[in-house]
Design a protein around this motif. Structure first.
Motif, PDB file in Angstrom:
ATOM      1  N   GLY A 110       0.827  -1.211   0.000  1.00 51.00           N
ATOM      2  CA  GLY A 110       0.000   0.000   0.000  1.00 51.00           C
ATOM      3  C   GLY A 110       0.860   1.258   0.000  1.00 51.00           C
ATOM      4  N   GLN A 111       1.928   1.181   0.751  1.00 49.04           N
ATOM      5  CA  GLN A 111       2.852   2.318   0.832  1.00 49.04           C
ATOM      6  C   GLN A 111       3.523   2.538  -0.539  1.00 49.04           C
ATOM      7  OE1 GLN A 111       4.959   1.627   4.513  1.00 49.04           O
ATOM      8  NE2 GLN A 111       6.567   3.007   3.835  1.00 49.04           N
ATOM      9  N   LEU A 142       2.420   1.641  -3.441  1.00 49.60           N
ATOM     10  CA  LEU A 142       1.458   2.109  -4.454  1.00 49.60           C
ATOM     11  C   LEU A 142       1.310   3.635  -4.399  1.00 49.60           C
ATOM     12  CD1 LEU A 142      -1.220  -0.740  -4.255  1.00 49.60           C
ATOM     13  CD2 LEU A 142       0.446  -0.327  -6.082  1.00 49.60           C
ATOM     14  N   THR A 143       1.349   4.189  -3.191  1.00 46.85           N
ATOM     15  CA  THR A 143       1.334   5.659  -3.084  1.00 46.85           C
ATOM     16  C   THR A 143       2.642   6.241  -3.629  1.00 46.85           C
ATOM     17  OG1 THR A 143      -0.092   5.512  -1.144  1.00 46.85           O
ATOM     18  CG2 THR A 143       1.028   7.601  -1.505  1.00 46.85           C
ATOM     19  N   LYS A 189       2.425   6.422  -7.297  1.00 44.97           N
ATOM     20  CA  LYS A 189       1.609   7.567  -7.740  1.00 44.97           C
ATOM     21  C   LYS A 189       2.437   8.848  -7.712  1.00 44.97           C
ATOM     22  CE  LYS A 189      -3.089   6.663  -7.892  1.00 44.97           C
ATOM     23  NZ  LYS A 189      -4.066   7.286  -8.788  1.00 44.97           N
ATOM     24  N   GLU A 190       3.191   8.997  -6.653  1.00 47.20           N
ATOM     25  CA  GLU A 190       4.041  10.196  -6.558  1.00 47.20           C
ATOM     26  C   GLU A 190       5.095  10.191  -7.663  1.00 47.20           C
ATOM     27  OE1 GLU A 190       5.243  10.316  -2.209  1.00 47.20           O
ATOM     28  OE2 GLU A 190       4.596  12.379  -2.562  1.00 47.20           O
ATOM     29  N   THR A 221      -1.676  12.677  -4.696  1.00 48.91           N
ATOM     30  CA  THR A 221      -2.365  12.213  -3.495  1.00 48.91           C
ATOM     31  C   THR A 221      -2.612  13.416  -2.581  1.00 48.91           C
ATOM     32  OG1 THR A 221      -2.282  10.520  -1.750  1.00 48.91           O
ATOM     33  CG2 THR A 221      -0.226  11.683  -2.205  1.00 48.91           C
ATOM     34  N   LEU A 255      -0.280  11.280   2.318  1.00 49.22           N
ATOM     35  CA  LEU A 255      -1.323  10.314   2.644  1.00 49.22           C
ATOM     36  C   LEU A 255      -1.412   9.186   1.622  1.00 49.22           C
ATOM     37  CD1 LEU A 255      -4.194  12.481   4.100  1.00 49.22           C
ATOM     38  CD2 LEU A 255      -1.931  11.970   4.975  1.00 49.22           C
ATOM     39  N   ARG A 256      -1.688   8.022   2.147  1.00 47.47           N
ATOM     40  CA  ARG A 256      -1.876   6.879   1.253  1.00 47.47           C
ATOM     41  C   ARG A 256      -3.108   7.112   0.393  1.00 47.47           C
ATOM     42  NH1 ARG A 256       0.205   1.461   3.975  1.00 47.47           N
ATOM     43  NH2 ARG A 256      -1.437   0.505   2.759  1.00 47.47           N
ATOM     44  N   ASN A 257      -3.106   6.509  -0.773  1.00 46.48           N
ATOM     45  CA  ASN A 257      -4.227   6.691  -1.692  1.00 46.48           C
ATOM     46  C   ASN A 257      -5.534   6.341  -0.997  1.00 46.48           C
ATOM     47  OD1 ASN A 257      -2.128   5.328  -4.248  1.00 46.48           O
ATOM     48  ND2 ASN A 257      -2.500   7.473  -3.782  1.00 46.48           N
ATOM     49  N   ALA A 312      -6.419  10.844  -8.753  1.00 50.39           N
ATOM     50  CA  ALA A 312      -5.601  10.840  -7.538  1.00 50.39           C
ATOM     51  C   ALA A 312      -6.419  10.613  -6.289  1.00 50.39           C
ATOM     52  CB  ALA A 312      -4.846  12.158  -7.416  1.00 50.39           C
TER      53      ALA A 312
END
Lengths: 424, 436
Positions: free
Chosen positions: A130-131, A133-134, A137-138, B247, B327-329, B435
Motif C-alpha cells: 500500500g505504501q 502504491l502511493t 503515484k508520486e 495524493t 497520505l496513502r491513496n 488521484a
C-alpha cells in the motif's frame, strides 16, 4: 596544485570459507561505523513478469525475522541511534547500518538476522505494498522520474532490467506474493552473493570475529554472476518523446543512450569526457552554456552509469517549456562541438587536477570510503586501485578522451525524453 | 589586531577590529579545510516586492568581483579538486568551499573579494533572473512546495518569515539590478559576517593570513535591525491548496520558540519523539531512524500515510514546528489530521515514559555525532550555532542540553506550543480525479 597525499585508502580484504568477502577500513576520526552489505540481489535478478520483487524483498528484510519482530527491531535500532537503510539497485541490494562504534557488535548481529532470517509476514507485505502504491503515484507525478523512466523505456529493450525503474509497477507490486519473496530470497541471498563493507572506528580483528560469528555458517546462494544474466541491448534509434503532466511548471529532460560496462577499457576516457561535458567546474560545459551563459535552466549536467552491462550516459536538465527548443539546441551544439574537437588542453589539465584533488574529500566520510570500496570489490579493481588511479587519470590523452566519446556517445542513437506541462 | 579572543578546547574565536567574527578549529586528520562565510541576512530581512533578493544576490556572488572574474571562483576551486556552494535560508546566506589544505589562501582571497567587491553587472543579473525563476519552477513541480508556501504565508501576519526564501515570480520578474546591489551593499560587510574554518592548519598562522586579507575592509554601517514583532496567534488558521497532484498531503504548523530560547532543547526532543531524530546542529546524519517514533507508528504503520516528518528547526526568531504527511491513496486528510492531533494530545495528557525518552536521547546523540563527520559539517555546525544561538560554543552545549531534557519538559512544551490556537493547518487536495 593539489596532490593525492593523504587520500590513500588501503582496505583489508578477507574471504571467508563460505565465500563471503569482507572489506574493512579503519577510520577513527568519528566514533561511528558504517556497515554495508552488498547483495547481488537487485532488479537484474528478477524473472520476467516479476518486476519489483527484488525491491520488495529488500524492503521487507526489516519487517520481521525469526528472532526479532518489526516493532522490536525499530525500538532497538532507535535505542542505539542506529540508522538502517535499504537501497535497491539493478545489480545490488545495499543494506546499510550506521551505528556508534560501541554498538558495532550488536549491529552486526542485527544485520545477519535481517539478511539471513527474514520471515516476510503477509500482513506487513500488504502494508508495504500500500505504501509503495502511493510512492508509485508520486513517481508518476514527478517530472524528473518520469523523464528518466521514459528514457529507459526507449533506450533499452523490454527484456533488459534497465528498461524500467527498479521499483516495479502497480500491477507487479500488487501481484507479488510472500512465496515470490521467499523464493527470491532463497535464491539470491547467500554468502557467495554478498560483500560486507565495514568502515569506521572498529578494528579489523573485532570485525573479522563479528563476521565469522554471525555469517560464518551462512550458506551460499546461487552462483551466477550478475553480468551473465543481462540480455544484450542493441542501440536505440534516435527519437524524442514528450510526456505531459498536468499542473507542472518546469520540463525535465533526459537525453542519452546505453554505453559501456564499468570494466571496459574505455570507461576511464569516457568517464573523463563526461567530467568535462557535464560535471567539472559547475556542471561542465552543459552547465556553463545552458545555465551560466543562457540562463535557461537551474540545472544541466550529465552522468555516466558505470555498472554491469551497458550503463547509460545521460544528460539532464530542468527547463521552462518556453525555452525548451533553445536549450535542446544548445545541448546538441555543445555535444557536437565536444565530439568534433574534444577537450581543450586547459580542460584536460583541469580535469586531471580536479579528479585527483577531490580524492581526499571523497574519502573524508565513512560513507564516501564505503562507496569507493564497493566499487573496488564489485568491479575487481584491486586493493591498490587508489594508488594506481592517479596514473590512470594522468595517462589519459585528449585524443583518447575524444575518441572514447566518439565511440560511445553516438548522436544518431540519442534518446530524448521530456516530462513537463502540456505544450501547445 | 583582534578586539577579543576566546578559546575553548574545540575552537578558537576572534573578532577583528572591523567586526568580522572568526572561528577556527584545527582538525589535522586529513589534508583538507572546510571554509564557511556566514552573512546574517536572509528571508527575514526582506520586504514584499523584493522577496527572494537575498537568494538572488547569493547567485550573483559567483559572478565575479575585483580579483575573480565571472566563473573564475568556481573554476579555481574545481580545478584543485575542491567543492563549493552556497545556500540562502530565512536567517542567513552562507558560502562554503572544501578544498585541499594547501589551497587555503585561495579560499581567503575568494571570500575577501566577495564581501565588498562583487560587481553585479546588469547583464549578468538579467541572465540570472531566469535561472532563479527556473529554480523556483523546479520546486513548483512538487505539490508539497505549494502547500508549504501557502501554510507559511498565513502562519504569520507580520513577520517576513511568511515570505519564504525563493520569492514569488512576480517579485523575481520585477526586481532590478539596483535592488540586488542595494541589498548587497546593505548587508555584506565584515561586521555582519562570521568566517568559520575547520581543518588542517595552524590557527596562529592562519589568523595572520586572515588579518592580511580582511583587515583592509572597513566595517560598514550596521544593517537595520528587524523591527517587526509577530503578535501571538489567537486561533487556528486553515488553508487548502487544490491543484493536480498524486495524493493528499497534510501539514500542521505550530508557532515555536527561537533557537536561543530555553525551551529549544525540549522542542527538539519533542520533534524527535514524534517523528524521529535528526541532528539539530548540522546537516547529515544517518537515514532510517525513527521508525519507533509516535507519528511513524500512528501514520505509516497505521496505514494512513506513506511517509511523514516532524521538524523543529533552530532559528533566530520564533519559527514553526511543522508536521507533514503524505497520505496513502484513498485516505482523507481529516483522518490524518485527527491522528496527528491525537498523538500530540497523548503527550500533553500522559507525558512520556522514561525508556522512550532514553531511546530518543540516544537517537539525537548519535545523529549529532554522525552529523559532525568531516570538516565541512563541523564548519557548518560552528557557524550555524553562532548564528542561531549567538555563540558557537553551543555546538557542544546545545547537544549536552538535549541530554538533560526531562519527561516533564517535553510534556510542558507540548502543552504550551502544540495547541490548536497556535496552529496553521494545510491540506493539499488533488483536483485530478485519478488521484482521489
Amino acid at each position: 596544485m593539489a596532490t593525492v597525499t593523504g587520500s590513500a585508502l588501503r582496505p583489508a580484504r578477507t574471504q571467508f570459507e563460505n565465500g563471503l568477502v569482507l572489506l574493512h577500513n579503519r577510520a577513527a576520526a568519528n566514533p561511528s561505523v558504517v556497515i554495508r552489505a552488498l547483495v547481488r540481489a537487485g532488479a537484474s535478478r528478477e524473472s520476467p513478469g516479476e518486476h519489483g520483487i527484488g525491491g520488495l524483498t529488500g524492503r521487507m528484510l526489516r519487517q520481521g525475522t525469526h528472532n526479532i519482530g518489526k516493532s522490536a527491531l525499530a525500538e532497538e535500532l532507535d535505542g542505539m541511534g542506529a540508522g538502517l537503510s535499504v537501497d535497491v539497485g539493478y545489480a545490488l541490494v545495499s543494506v546499510s547500518i550506521k551505528v556508534l562504534s560501541g554498538d558495532f557488535r550488536r549491529a552486526m548481529e542485527i544485520l545477519a538476522e535481517l539478511l539471513r532470517r527474514p520471515i516476510f509476514p503477509t500482513d506487513e507485505l500488504d502494508r508495504l505494498k500500500g505504501q509503495i502504491l502511493t510512492d508509485l503515484k508520486e513517481m508518476d507525478d514527478n517530472t524528473r522520474i518520469v523523464s528518466e523512466r521514459t528514457w529507459r523505456e526507449l533506450a533499452y529493450p523490454a527484456a533488459h532490467p534497465y528498461h524500467r525503474l527498479t521499483v516495479g509497477d502497480a500491477a507487479s507490486v500488487q501481484a507479488a506474493t510472500r512465496d515470490n519473496l521467499t523464493n527470491f530470497h532463497s535464491a539470491w541471498y547467500g554468502s557467495t552473493q554478498a560483500t560486507l563493507i565495514v568502515v569506521g572506528d572498529v578494528s579489523i580483528a573485532e570485525t573479522r570475529t563479528a563476521v565469522e560469528t554471525n555469517f560464518g555458517d551462512w550458506p551460499a546462494g546461487r552462483i551466477e554472476r550478475v553480468e551473465a544474466t543481462l540480455p544484450a541491448s542493441d542501440l536505440p534509434a534516435r527519437q524524442v518523446r514528450e510526456v505531459a503532466l498536468a499542473g507542472k511548471t518546469q520540463a525535465d529532460v533526459a537525453i542519452g543512450l546505453p554505453t559501456l560496462e564499468r570494466t571496459s577499457p574505455d570507461f576511464y576516457p569516457l568517464s573523463f569526457a563526461n567530467h568535462i561535458l557535464g560535471r567539472m567546474y559547475f556542471m561542465g560545459r552543459f552547465g556553463e552554456k545552458v545555465r551560466d551563459q543562457q540562463g535557461l535552466a537551474y540545472y544541466a549536467y550529465s552522468e555516466l552509469h558505470g555498472s554491469y552491462g551497458r550503463g547509460g550516459w545521460l544528460m539532464r536538465a530542468g527547463v521552462n517549456p518556453r525555452n525548451l527548443e533553445e536549450a535542446l539546441s544548445s545541448i546538441d551544439a555543445e555535444l557536437k562541438a565536444f565530439l568534433t574537437e574534444g577537450p581543450t588542453p586547459a580542460e584536460q589539465a583541469d580535469g586531471v587536477s580536479s579528479l585527483l584533488g577531490s580524492l581526499p574529500r571523497q574519502l573524508e566520510t565513512n560513507e564516501g570510503a564505503a562507496a569507493v570500496m564497493s566499487e573496488i570489490e564489485l568491479y575487481d579493481l584491486g586493493l591498490d586501485y587508489l594508488e594506481r588511479y592517479p596514473d590512470i587519470v594522468r595517462s589519459l590523452t585528449r585524443e583518447q578522451v575524444t575518441a572514447a566519446a566518439r565511440r560511445w556517445i553516438l548522436p544518431e542513437h540519442l534518446v530524448t525524453a521530456i516530462a513537463g506541462p502540456p505544450r501547445a | 589586531m583582534a578586539l577579543s579572543v576566546s578559546a575553548s578546547a574545540s575552537f578558537q574565536q576572534t573578532t577583528l577590529d572591523n567586526g568580522l567574527r572568526v572561528i577556527l578549529r584545527e582538525v589535522r586528520e586529513r589534508p583538507l579545510v572546510g571554509v564557511w562565510m556566514w552573512y546574517r541576512v536572509g528571508g527575514r530581512n526582506e520586504l514584499p516586492g523584493t522577496t527572494g533578493v537575498s537568494h538572488w544576490v547569493e547567485h550573483m556572488l559567483f559572478k565575479g568581483g575585483k580579483r575573480f572574474g565571472k566563473g573564475e571562483i568556481t573554476k579555481e576551486i574545481s580545478r584543485r579538486g575542491g567543492a563549493l556552494n552556497a545556500f540562502t535560508w530565512i536567517d542567513c546566506t552562507a558560502y562554503f568551499e572544501t578544498l585541499p589544505a594547501d589551497e587555503i589562501d585561495l579560499s581567503l582571497a575568494i571570500e575577501s573579494d566577495r564581501i565588498y567587491d562583487t560587481r553585479i553587472e546588469p547583464d549578468e543579473a538579467e541572465a540570472e533572473r531566469t535561472v532563479v525563476i527556473s529554480e523556483r519552477e523546479g520546486s513548483e513541480n512538487f505539490p508539497e512546495f505549494w502547500l508549504r508556501e501557502e501554510v507559511q504565508s498565513v502562519a504569520w501576519r507580520e513577520h517576513p518569515y511568511r515570505l519564504g526564501v525563493i520569492g514569488p515570480k512576480s517579485d523575481l520578474r520585477a526586481m532590478t539590478r539596483e535592488n540586488l546591489y542595494d541589498h548587497y551593499k546593505r548587508y555584506y560587510m565584515t561586521n555582519n559576517a562570521t568566517l568559520v574554518m575547520v581543518g588542517d592548519f595552524s590557527s596562529s598562522e592562519l589568523l595572520d593570513k586572515i588579518h592580511a586579507e580582511f583587515d583592509q575592509h572597513p566595517a560598514g554601517p550596521p544593517p537595520p535591525p528587524l523591527q517587526i514583532e509577530e503578535q501571538p496567534q489567537t486561533g487556528e488558521r486553515r488553508v487548502s491548496v487544490s491543484r493536480p497532484g498524486p495524493t493528499h498531503y497534510v501539514m500542521l504548523a505550530y508557532h515555536a520558540p527561537p533557537g536561543s530560547h530555553v525551551d529549544a532543547a525540549a522542542m527538539v526532543m519533542l520533534s524527535a519523539l514524534l517523528g524521529g531524530a535528526s541532528s539539530p546542529i548540522a546537516w547529515g546524519g544517518a537515514r532510517g531512524l525513527g521508525r519507533s517514533s509516535r507519528l511513524y507508528r500512528a501514520l505509516v504503520d497505521g496505514e494512513i500515510a506513506s511517509s511523514m516528518s516532524a521538524g523543529y528547526e533552530l532559528t533566530v526568531d520564533p519559527y514553526l514546528f511543522a508536521i507533514d504527511a503524505t497520505l496513502r491513496n484513498g485516505v482523507e486528510p481529516a483522518r490524518a489530521e485527527s491522528a496527528i492531533v491525537q498523538e500530540i494530545g497523548r503527550i500533553q495528557r500522559e507525558g512520556i515514559p522514561a525508556d522512550e525518552l532514553r531511546r530518543t536521547k540516544r537517537q539525537l546523540h548519535a545523529q549529532v555525532v554522525y552529523s559532525l563527520e568531516g570538516v565541512t559539517n563541523q564548519g557548518f555546525a560552528l557557524g550555524f550555532m553562532d548564528l542561531v544561538a549567538g555563540d558557537a560554543a553551543a555546538w557542544e552545549t546545545f547537544p549536552a542540553a538535549l541530554q538533560s531534557v526531562t519527561p516533564e519538559d517535553v510534556q510542558r512544551v507540548a502543552s504550551i506550543y502544540l495547541v490548536d490556537k497556535q496552529r496553521t493547518t494545510g491540506w493539499f487536495m488533488p483536483d485530478n480525479v485519478d488521484a482521489r
